[in-house]
Scaffold this motif. Sequence first.
Motif, PDB file in Angstrom:
ATOM      1  N   GLU A 119       0.808  -1.228   0.000  1.00 46.87           N
ATOM      2  CA  GLU A 119       0.000   0.000   0.000  1.00 46.87           C
ATOM      3  C   GLU A 119       0.838   1.273   0.000  1.00 46.87           C
ATOM      4  O   GLU A 119       0.306   2.351  -0.228  1.00 46.87           O
ATOM      5  CB  GLU A 119      -0.998   0.026   1.154  1.00 46.87           C
ATOM      6  CG  GLU A 119      -0.574  -0.639   2.446  1.00 46.87           C
ATOM      7  CD  GLU A 119      -1.550  -0.361   3.580  1.00 46.87           C
ATOM      8  OE1 GLU A 119      -1.207   0.461   4.447  1.00 46.87           O
ATOM      9  OE2 GLU A 119      -2.650  -0.968   3.568  1.00 46.87           O
ATOM     10  N   SER A 120       2.153   1.177   0.244  1.00 44.68           N
ATOM     11  CA  SER A 120       2.963   2.401   0.285  1.00 44.68           C
ATOM     12  C   SER A 120       4.102   2.306  -0.728  1.00 44.68           C
ATOM     13  O   SER A 120       4.309   1.262  -1.339  1.00 44.68           O
ATOM     14  CB  SER A 120       3.571   2.563   1.678  1.00 44.68           C
ATOM     15  OG  SER A 120       4.655   1.668   1.836  1.00 44.68           O
ATOM     16  N   GLU A 121       4.829   3.437  -0.867  1.00 41.06           N
ATOM     17  CA  GLU A 121       6.010   3.423  -1.753  1.00 41.06           C
ATOM     18  C   GLU A 121       7.287   3.171  -0.953  1.00 41.06           C
ATOM     19  O   GLU A 121       8.375   3.383  -1.447  1.00 41.06           O
ATOM     20  CB  GLU A 121       6.149   4.792  -2.430  1.00 41.06           C
ATOM     21  CG  GLU A 121       4.974   5.199  -3.259  1.00 41.06           C
ATOM     22  CD  GLU A 121       4.817   6.724  -3.323  1.00 41.06           C
ATOM     23  OE1 GLU A 121       4.479   7.214  -4.396  1.00 41.06           O
ATOM     24  OE2 GLU A 121       5.033   7.410  -2.318  1.00 41.06           O
ATOM     25  N   THR A 122       7.155   2.785   0.314  1.00 36.87           N
ATOM     26  CA  THR A 122       8.343   2.716   1.172  1.00 36.87           C
ATOM     27  C   THR A 122       9.088   1.387   1.046  1.00 36.87           C
ATOM     28  O   THR A 122       8.515   0.374   0.628  1.00 36.87           O
ATOM     29  CB  THR A 122       7.945   2.861   2.655  1.00 36.87           C
ATOM     30  OG1 THR A 122       7.175   1.709   3.017  1.00 36.87           O
ATOM     31  CG2 THR A 122       7.139   4.117   2.892  1.00 36.87           C
ATOM     32  N   ASP A 123      10.355   1.442   1.468  1.00 36.60           N
ATOM     33  CA  ASP A 123      11.136   0.211   1.571  1.00 36.60           C
ATOM     34  C   ASP A 123      10.729  -0.587   2.812  1.00 36.60           C
ATOM     35  O   ASP A 123      10.884  -1.802   2.878  1.00 36.60           O
ATOM     36  CB  ASP A 123      12.640   0.530   1.593  1.00 36.60           C
ATOM     37  CG  ASP A 123      13.006   1.565   2.643  1.00 36.60           C
ATOM     38  OD1 ASP A 123      12.101   2.260   3.149  1.00 36.60           O
ATOM     39  OD2 ASP A 123      14.204   1.701   2.953  1.00 36.60           O
ATOM     40  N   THR A 124      10.166   0.117   3.793  1.00 32.44           N
ATOM     41  CA  THR A 124       9.848  -0.508   5.086  1.00 32.44           C
ATOM     42  C   THR A 124       8.780  -1.597   4.957  1.00 32.44           C
ATOM     43  O   THR A 124       8.818  -2.611   5.668  1.00 32.44           O
ATOM     44  CB  THR A 124       9.324   0.582   6.050  1.00 32.44           C
ATOM     45  OG1 THR A 124      10.283   1.636   6.056  1.00 32.44           O
ATOM     46  CG2 THR A 124       9.113   0.046   7.444  1.00 32.44           C
ATOM     47  N   GLU A 125       7.832  -1.356   4.062  1.00 34.22           N
ATOM     48  CA  GLU A 125       6.697  -2.282   3.992  1.00 34.22           C
ATOM     49  C   GLU A 125       7.154  -3.704   3.662  1.00 34.22           C
ATOM     50  O   GLU A 125       6.540  -4.676   4.109  1.00 34.22           O
ATOM     51  CB  GLU A 125       5.698  -1.760   2.951  1.00 34.22           C
ATOM     52  CG  GLU A 125       4.293  -2.270   3.192  1.00 34.22           C
ATOM     53  CD  GLU A 125       3.321  -1.758   2.135  1.00 34.22           C
ATOM     54  OE1 GLU A 125       3.648  -0.787   1.429  1.00 34.22           O
ATOM     55  OE2 GLU A 125       2.247  -2.375   2.003  1.00 34.22           O
ATOM     56  N   VAL A 126       8.251  -3.824   2.917  1.00 34.65           N
ATOM     57  CA  VAL A 126       8.716  -5.184   2.584  1.00 34.65           C
ATOM     58  C   VAL A 126       9.145  -5.935   3.845  1.00 34.65           C
ATOM     59  O   VAL A 126       9.039  -7.153   3.904  1.00 34.65           O
ATOM     60  CB  VAL A 126       9.888  -5.220   1.555  1.00 34.65           C
ATOM     61  CG1 VAL A 126       9.507  -4.598   0.247  1.00 34.65           C
ATOM     62  CG2 VAL A 126      11.144  -4.620   2.100  1.00 34.65           C
ATOM     63  N   VAL A 127       9.625  -5.185   4.851  1.00 36.18           N
ATOM     64  CA  VAL A 127      10.061  -5.852   6.084  1.00 36.18           C
ATOM     65  C   VAL A 127       8.847  -6.494   6.763  1.00 36.18           C
ATOM     66  O   VAL A 127       8.898  -7.648   7.206  1.00 36.18           O
ATOM     67  CB  VAL A 127      10.745  -4.843   7.041  1.00 36.18           C
ATOM     68  CG1 VAL A 127      11.221  -5.541   8.297  1.00 36.18           C
ATOM     69  CG2 VAL A 127      11.910  -4.143   6.346  1.00 36.18           C
ATOM     70  N   ALA A 128       7.733  -5.739   6.810  1.00 29.85           N
ATOM     71  CA  ALA A 128       6.513  -6.279   7.424  1.00 29.85           C
ATOM     72  C   ALA A 128       6.069  -7.537   6.674  1.00 29.85           C
ATOM     73  O   ALA A 128       5.728  -8.562   7.288  1.00 29.85           O
ATOM     74  CB  ALA A 128       5.421  -5.219   7.415  1.00 29.85           C
ATOM     75  N   HIS A 129       6.112  -7.473   5.345  1.00 29.63           N
ATOM     76  CA  HIS A 129       5.694  -8.639   4.549  1.00 29.63           C
ATOM     77  C   HIS A 129       6.624  -9.832   4.768  1.00 29.63           C
ATOM     78  O   HIS A 129       6.162 -10.972   4.870  1.00 29.63           O
ATOM     79  CB  HIS A 129       5.671  -8.275   3.063  1.00 29.63           C
ATOM     80  CG  HIS A 129       4.402  -7.577   2.665  1.00 29.63           C
ATOM     81  ND1 HIS A 129       3.216  -8.233   2.479  1.00 29.63           N
ATOM     82  CD2 HIS A 129       4.149  -6.270   2.444  1.00 29.63           C
ATOM     83  CE1 HIS A 129       2.278  -7.367   2.141  1.00 29.63           C
ATOM     84  NE2 HIS A 129       2.819  -6.158   2.112  1.00 29.63           N
TER      85      HIS A 129
END
Length: 605
Positions: A119-129
């Motif tokens: 849902e975002s353009e961030t690099d962080t979201e991949v960590v959650a996934h």
Amino acid sequence: MCGIIGIVGQTPVAPRLIESLKRLEYRGYDSAGIAAFENGRVVRRRAEGKLRNLEAVLQSEPVQATVGVGHTRWATHGRPSERNAHPHQAGRVTVVHNGIIENFAELKAELAGQGRSFESETDTEVVAHLIDSELKAGKPPVEAFKAALDRLRGAYALAVIIEGETQLVLGARHGPPLVVGWGQGEMFLGSDALAVGPFTNRVSYLHDGDYVALDAQGARVFDGTGAEVSRPPKQVSSSAAVMEKGNYRHFMEKEIHDQPEAVQHTLAAYLDPVRMRAEAPDGFDFSTIDRIQIVACGTAYYAGVIAKYLFERYAGLPTDVEVASEFRYRSPALSPRTLAIAISQSGETADTLAALRHARAEGQKIAVVVNVPTSSMAREADRLWPTHAGPEIGVASTKAFTAQVSALTALVIAAAGKRKKVDGNEQARMVRLLLEAPRLIAEASEAEDEVRAIAYDLSKARDVLYLGRGAMSALAMEGALKLKEISYIHAEGYAAGELKHGPIALIDEQTPVIALAPYDELFEKTQSNLQEVGARGGPVIAVTDRRGAPHLSSTARLIIAPEADPLIAPLVFAPAIQLLAYYTAVHKGTDVDQPRNLAKSVTVE
Ligand code: F6R
């Protein structure tokens, strides 16, 4: 960079997260957010812009919880927006992050291939996934976290909560610092000691590669290999009181006026006023080296350039200075009798830290001139040469700079003594001069009325040039940096003699030129350069002293600084350029303490 807080507590967590984020706002302030367990479910509140926007959201949609994480952002991947604000979520996992995941594009493609959507353009979201997919594969939380960490490349500090694990906060450090705060029946995770400062002063510093699982009873810390390790807490001094603005409008204004004290405290670690001697706090013998290599960034770099002039002039010690981001990526020719000195306020700047490690890998001994004694640089260096400026909150560095220059000047005197470039009497004279610096800096900070009037005109300019000779050319560059940072006016600093080799083409009636012109052996040369500017219609502002003033009054508007020996002139002339930038920004109405696009501690490349 971004600020992180995690709390496993007993009392309402939302106000505590906000209290901590207020202390971290200096790290980033383009958006903020929190996530916490409410009746076993993770709820999230985020807002673009300053923290007060998040507070407003929490007022209309309160959160009832005792465990949660919070974040204040300085954008790296994805523009500032609520959608890109942390915390980020995927499945059961919620993450806040400081740093950059370098291989995020590759990981994102892989996760998208497994049907995961972002849902975002961030690099962080991949960590959650990544963590969520490890959980889905059946791993318990800490193992799932470690498996995800093993896939990440880059620099990061993370705090993570997982739905179904309501008494657990996970953290990891790879590059940017992360601390664990120990309370009574509650635990905290923060991007620095300031973050956990409102709740506890017992703090463990995680080592690079560590990860941690916190619950209300304590912390289990593991190193990069997965082995459980002990990181015993240390008592840190309470910083709550020194973070108030008092009667000042901005932290920057306060910090400019804090300088006499910051310099005095710093000098106390280097000067012996009874024997009238200067010495490095650890007694380092400068006669054992042939060369100094300084690495630093931004304002700290300019402190290093000033030090170069002084080390070479007074101690005959060849000194190179390089911006850390360049030094770390080339193959500098270093000799065994070189001392590498890193200069840093925060002690966490990623480029400077990497340059320090690079020099260490090349077999150099490392000293750091650093303001945060518990920082990564302080812990990794062979020699810790502290500055005692106290916490600096304004993003534009002021008192940390003069504290750096004063520590370095004291080291110059120590080097001159050890290398027999000066005898005992001359060393005593130099120490006496340096001991005068706090008083002269205080006097220099009183020139506010003239500065304010000149700043009003400067605030209308589009471009400004700063000139100086010798060490004053470095202060000219620092003056230009200060103006750019907080007033958004384009400014450049030049060695005055360079003007005629190009920049003079920029001069017209709309381009003010600010000259730093103490009445020293180069004064007449600078005076001629100013006449060249005047002849082309450029408005000239000269920061000079009483002896220089009569010579410049027909060519320039004057700001009078106290007379000072060349050894301490950069310190004594610094308040004028800081106040000029400050009042120009105030006239323009910019956000002085939190200027756009900047962050206090730059823990990414
Ligand atoms: C400018 C400023 C920056 C820092 C630079 C290095 O006002 O504050 O240029 O000087 O980012 O930071 P430290 O000293 O923390 O390594």
